[in-house]
Design a protein around this motif. Structure first.
Motif, PDB file in Angstrom:
ATOM      1  N   UNK A 120       5.729   7.518  -7.927  1.00  0.00           N
ATOM      2  CA  UNK A 120       5.158   6.108  -7.417  1.00  0.00           C
ATOM      3  C   UNK A 120       4.556   6.328  -5.946  1.00  0.00           C
ATOM      4  N   UNK A 121       3.581   5.892  -5.876  1.00  0.00           N
ATOM      5  CA  UNK A 121       2.984   5.800  -4.721  1.00  0.00           C
ATOM      6  C   UNK A 121       2.352   4.392  -4.173  1.00  0.00           C
ATOM      7  N   UNK A 122       2.419   4.071  -3.007  1.00  0.00           N
ATOM      8  CA  UNK A 122       1.882   2.703  -2.509  1.00  0.00           C
ATOM      9  C   UNK A 122       0.430   2.786  -2.248  1.00  0.00           C
ATOM     10  N   UNK A 123      -0.310   1.693  -3.029  1.00  0.00           N
ATOM     11  CA  UNK A 123      -1.576   1.602  -2.869  1.00  0.00           C
ATOM     12  C   UNK A 123      -1.880   0.603  -1.521  1.00  0.00           C
ATOM     13  N   UNK A 124      -1.065  -0.281  -1.311  1.00  0.00           N
ATOM     14  CA  UNK A 124      -1.385  -1.294  -0.345  1.00  0.00           C
ATOM     15  C   UNK A 124       0.041  -2.131  -0.082  1.00  0.00           C
ATOM     16  N   UNK A 125      -0.024  -2.809   1.044  1.00  0.00           N
ATOM     17  CA  UNK A 125       1.335  -3.638   1.232  1.00  0.00           C
ATOM     18  C   UNK A 125       0.651  -4.510   2.419  1.00  0.00           C
ATOM     19  N   UNK A 126       0.685  -5.922   1.973  1.00  0.00           N
ATOM     20  CA  UNK A 126       0.129  -6.991   2.829  1.00  0.00           C
ATOM     21  C   UNK A 126       0.968  -7.897   2.749  1.00  0.00           C
TER      22      UNK A 126
END
Length: 190
Positions: free
Chosen positions: A163-169
């Motif tokens: 699993x990889x992070x695409x975005x965090x806002x």
């Protein structure tokens, strides 16, 4: 520069990245092999438990920070991820000063699954950093206490299963109309 000045920024980035952990991952193209899928990430029917995915991602991130492993940290994010660039930039800053962060611990206070699929995970996560210290200088410096923050995190699963992070806002931040429409028309809540 005094490493204690960097601690508030590291704490904020750590919180943002922990939330990002929950989002669906995409395989990062390139020569670097993907992280292995940990046994606790895969559920009985081959779908990941969102809490387990986030915990495993956080553990890999903490390991990268403890080892000052810039490449390992970068592999936790989809290429081009703003959260990933910020996290890597901060780790490089620490590394240039001969510092590592050991014991980086994130406490998840709330987790809501917005979208869940076999290759994509969208979460709203409330968490805070509750541990960690900068080591490598004359004395270890404990990271300051962190306030709880809530973020929307999107993760994707790559071809290798990691699993990889695409975005965090920040939660409630306005997404693009296309992303909003896409999510509304194809969401699969669980």
């Amino acid at each position: 520069m005094d490493p204690r000045r960097l601690l508030p920024a590291l704490t904020a980035v750590a919180c943002a990245l922990v939330v990002a952990t929950v989002v669906v991952t995409l395989a990062r193209p390139g020569p670097m092999p993907p992280d292995p899928v940990l046994p606790d990430e895969v559920g009985a029917v081959g779908r990941s438990s969102p809490a387990a995915v986030l915990a495993a991602w956080d553990a890999r991130r903490a390991r990268a920070w403890a080892e000052a492993d810039v490449r390992g940290l970068a592999r936790l994010y989809v290429e081009g991820s703003r959260a990933g660039r910020a996290d890597v930039r901060l780790l490089r800053h620490y590394r240039e000063r001969g510092l590592r962060v050991e014991g980086l611990t994130t406490q998840v206070l709330a987790l809501e699954v917005v979208e869940r699929g076999p290759r994509r995970l969208e979460l709203v996560v409330t968490d805070r950093v509750v541990g960690g210290e900068a080591v490598g200088g004359a004395t270890a410096v404990a990271l300051p206490g962190d306030r709880a923050s809530t973020r929307e995190v999107v993760l994707v699963r790559g071809a290798g299963g990691a699993w990889q992070v695409v975005e965090a806002r920040e939660a409630g931040a306005q997404a693009s109309p296309a992303a909003s429409t896409s999510r509304t028309s194809s969401s699969s809540k669980s």
